[in-house]
Scaffold this motif. Sequence first.
Motif, PDB file in Angstrom:
ATOM      1  N   ALA A 140       0.854  -1.201   0.000  1.00 33.43           N
ATOM      2  CA  ALA A 140       0.000   0.000   0.000  1.00 33.43           C
ATOM      3  C   ALA A 140       0.880   1.237   0.000  1.00 33.43           C
ATOM      4  CB  ALA A 140      -0.908   0.011   1.228  1.00 33.43           C
ATOM      5  N   HIS A 141       0.591   2.162  -0.913  1.00 32.03           N
ATOM      6  CA  HIS A 141       1.355   3.416  -0.916  1.00 32.03           C
ATOM      7  C   HIS A 141       0.931   4.310   0.242  1.00 32.03           C
ATOM      8  CE1 HIS A 141      -2.320   4.895  -2.708  1.00 32.03           C
ATOM      9  NE2 HIS A 141      -2.174   4.077  -3.712  1.00 32.03           N
ATOM     10  N   ASN A 142      -0.215   3.990   0.839  1.00 33.44           N
ATOM     11  CA  ASN A 142      -0.692   4.791   1.974  1.00 33.44           C
ATOM     12  C   ASN A 142      -1.689   3.950   2.757  1.00 33.44           C
ATOM     13  OD1 ASN A 142      -2.081   6.840   3.594  1.00 33.44           O
ATOM     14  ND2 ASN A 142      -0.918   8.282   2.330  1.00 33.44           N
ATOM     15  N   PHE A 143      -1.488   3.853   4.083  1.00 31.82           N
ATOM     16  CA  PHE A 143      -2.336   2.988   4.904  1.00 31.82           C
ATOM     17  C   PHE A 143      -3.476   3.743   5.572  1.00 31.82           C
ATOM     18  CE2 PHE A 143       1.317   0.269   4.375  1.00 31.82           C
ATOM     19  CZ  PHE A 143       0.738  -0.983   4.281  1.00 31.82           C
ATOM     20  N   HIS A 173       5.324  17.078   1.306  1.00 29.15           N
ATOM     21  CA  HIS A 173       5.898  16.243   2.362  1.00 29.15           C
ATOM     22  C   HIS A 173       7.052  16.962   3.046  1.00 29.15           C
ATOM     23  CE1 HIS A 173       3.669  12.983   0.367  1.00 29.15           C
ATOM     24  NE2 HIS A 173       3.745  12.359   1.536  1.00 29.15           N
ATOM     25  N   HIS A 174       7.487  16.369   4.134  1.00 28.69           N
ATOM     26  CA  HIS A 174       8.629  16.845   4.924  1.00 28.69           C
ATOM     27  C   HIS A 174       9.925  16.859   4.090  1.00 28.69           C
ATOM     28  CE1 HIS A 174       9.897  12.595   5.308  1.00 28.69           C
ATOM     29  NE2 HIS A 174       8.591  12.370   5.272  1.00 28.69           N
ATOM     30  N   ASN A 175      10.889  17.637   4.581  1.00 23.70           N
ATOM     31  CA  ASN A 175      12.103  17.838   3.788  1.00 23.70           C
ATOM     32  C   ASN A 175      13.103  16.677   3.874  1.00 23.70           C
ATOM     33  OD1 ASN A 175      13.176  18.173   6.334  1.00 23.70           O
ATOM     34  ND2 ASN A 175      13.241  20.422   6.216  1.00 23.70           N
ATOM     35  N   PRO A 181       7.581  11.631  -7.370  1.00 24.06           N
ATOM     36  CA  PRO A 181       6.436  11.992  -6.544  1.00 24.06           C
ATOM     37  C   PRO A 181       6.188  10.929  -5.458  1.00 24.06           C
ATOM     38  CG  PRO A 181       5.855  11.874  -8.888  1.00 24.06           C
ATOM     39  CD  PRO A 181       7.190  11.269  -8.737  1.00 24.06           C
ATOM     40  N   SER A 182       5.381  11.278  -4.481  1.00 22.84           N
ATOM     41  CA  SER A 182       5.068  10.315  -3.425  1.00 22.84           C
ATOM     42  C   SER A 182       4.317   9.122  -4.025  1.00 22.84           C
ATOM     43  CB  SER A 182       4.188  10.976  -2.363  1.00 22.84           C
ATOM     44  OG  SER A 182       2.893  11.222  -2.871  1.00 22.84           O
ATOM     45  N   GLY A 183       4.426   7.996  -3.341  1.00 15.56           N
ATOM     46  CA  GLY A 183       3.693   6.811  -3.784  1.00 15.56           C
ATOM     47  C   GLY A 183       2.199   7.084  -3.816  1.00 15.56           C
ATOM     48  N   VAL A 230       6.019  18.607   7.131  1.00 18.47           N
ATOM     49  CA  VAL A 230       4.702  18.188   6.616  1.00 18.47           C
ATOM     50  C   VAL A 230       4.619  16.650   6.594  1.00 18.47           C
ATOM     51  CG1 VAL A 230       3.135  18.232   4.631  1.00 18.47           C
ATOM     52  CG2 VAL A 230       4.536  20.248   5.184  1.00 18.47           C
ATOM     53  N   VAL A 231       3.614  16.085   7.232  1.00 19.80           N
ATOM     54  CA  VAL A 231       3.495  14.619   7.327  1.00 19.80           C
ATOM     55  C   VAL A 231       3.099  14.028   5.971  1.00 19.80           C
ATOM     56  CG1 VAL A 231       2.246  12.719   8.445  1.00 19.80           C
ATOM     57  CG2 VAL A 231       2.911  14.731   9.779  1.00 19.80           C
ATOM     58  N   GLY A 232       2.172  14.696   5.260  1.00 21.47           N
ATOM     59  CA  GLY A 232       1.767  14.191   3.942  1.00 21.47           C
ATOM     60  C   GLY A 232       0.440  14.796   3.515  1.00 21.47           C
TER      61      GLY A 232
HETATM   62  O1  LIG Z   1       7.567   9.440   3.104  1.00 20.58           O
HETATM   63  C1  LIG Z   1       6.530   9.784   3.703  1.00 20.58           C
HETATM   64  O2  LIG Z   1       6.561  10.463   4.731  1.00 20.58           O
HETATM   65  C2  LIG Z   1       5.250   9.327   3.160  1.00 20.58           C
HETATM   66  N1  LIG Z   1       5.273   8.508   2.157  1.00 20.58           N
HETATM   67  C3  LIG Z   1       4.156   7.895   1.535  1.00 20.58           C
HETATM   68  C4  LIG Z   1       4.099   8.245   0.071  1.00 20.58           C
HETATM   69  O3  LIG Z   1       5.156   8.337  -0.579  1.00 20.58           O
HETATM   70  O4  LIG Z   1       3.001   8.387  -0.464  1.00 20.58           O
HETATM   71  C5  LIG Z   1       2.862   8.089   2.272  1.00 20.58           C
HETATM   72  C6  LIG Z   1       2.738   9.353   3.065  1.00 20.58           C
HETATM   73  O5  LIG Z   1       2.267  10.371   2.252  1.00 20.58           O
HETATM   74  C7  LIG Z   1       3.992   9.744   3.812  1.00 20.58           C
END
Ligand SMILES: O=C(O)C1=N[C@H](C(=O)O)C[C@H](O)C1
Length: 289
Positions: A140-143, A173-175, A181-183, A230-232
């Motif tokens: 899963a790219h995101n749970f 997202h965080h630095n 791009p994010s999953g 930033v968490v996501g």
């Molecule tokens: O690296 C992260 O922090 C995250 N990675 C995942 C993604 O690449 O989608 C999920 C989430 O957004 C946080």
Amino acid sequence: MADSGAAAAKSGAGEPAPTPVAIAISGASGRVGRRLLALSAADSGLRVTHALVSRGSSSDGEPVGKLAPEASSLDVRATSRGLGSGPTVLVDFSTPAACVEQATAAAELGIGLVIGTTGLTDADMGVLRKLSDKVPVLVAHNFSLGVNLLCRIAGEVATALGEGFDIEVVEAHHNRKVDAPSGTALGLARAIAGALDRDVAKDLRCGREGPSCKRTPREIGMHSLRMGSVVGDHTAHFSSDFERIELTHRAQSRDVFAAGALRAAKWLARREAGWYTMDDVLFGGRASV
Ligand SMILES: O=C(O)C1=N[C@H](C(=O)O)C[C@H](O)C1
Ligand SMILES: NC(=O)C1=CN([C@@H]2O[C@H](COP(=O)(O)OP(=O)(O)OC[C@H]3O[C@@H](n4cnc5c(N)ncnc54)[C@H](OP(=O)(O)O)[C@@H]3O)[C@@H](O)[C@H]2O)C=CC1
């Protein structure tokens, strides 16, 4: 386990408490790994057998309580020596290379796989697909429940709007995040592309630069911000000349990922070999919400 007394009480007089699902955590010293340790320690339905770290990790040999104080009750040390028998499921939030290595070793031992690592190549995904012939595998790219719902809703919005809307996905997202791009953003784009009969291999456009980069009607734009803690965040924009829809999800804590992955691990522990997604866990694999 931290609340085994409470679990026994809940299971009722004379009823044996269900056997906890034994899990190994790979990437245990990471941002998500530490939250996996903390949340599993508080869950009587789980038992952590291994906390895997890299060879040369500064955490190798440390008690897991050093990685997450909430996990101090666990008699487990971080290890780079790999898995022995014991776990039913491996939960992996590490790096693509580590993920493939640990997953392959785990599948050899008949251990199921819950994979959260992103940035996996097509070849990596091919390896995981092959492992699903032997053991249950869930990638899963995101749970988070919200993101999985967002992907479904975005597909439905795309279908309802049809052609004629410009679509752009923006993620933040965080630095310290390494992949872009994010999953999740890629998953969101895939959900939208699937609904519109487009192909991410051809129609995805990551960033724009230069004197002749006017958008085409079919392209799905993709933009990655990296800043602070930033968490996501993920937004799918749909825009015509006359109106705009923006669908946004913001993760407020990594616990949403860790809790979702642990829920998936418990679910997967009862499954046969095969390929599973969070849709199966959250929505019973139903095609629409
Ligand atoms: O690296 C992260 O922090 C995250 N990675 C995942 C993604 O690449 O989608 C999920 C989430 O957004 C946080
Ligand atoms: N699917 C989802 O819901 C989410 C996915 N992610 C993804 O999860 C992954 C991890 O994210 P995050 O925790 O932020 O990253 P971190 O960099 O904080 O953690 C990754 C950890 O993996 C460890 N590692 C490296 N090699 C190995 C190895 N061979 N065996 C075991 N562990 C190893 C590293 O440390 P050490 O050297 O000490 O072992 C590191 O602590 C990323 O791909 C991210 O995109 C993140 C959030 C949610």
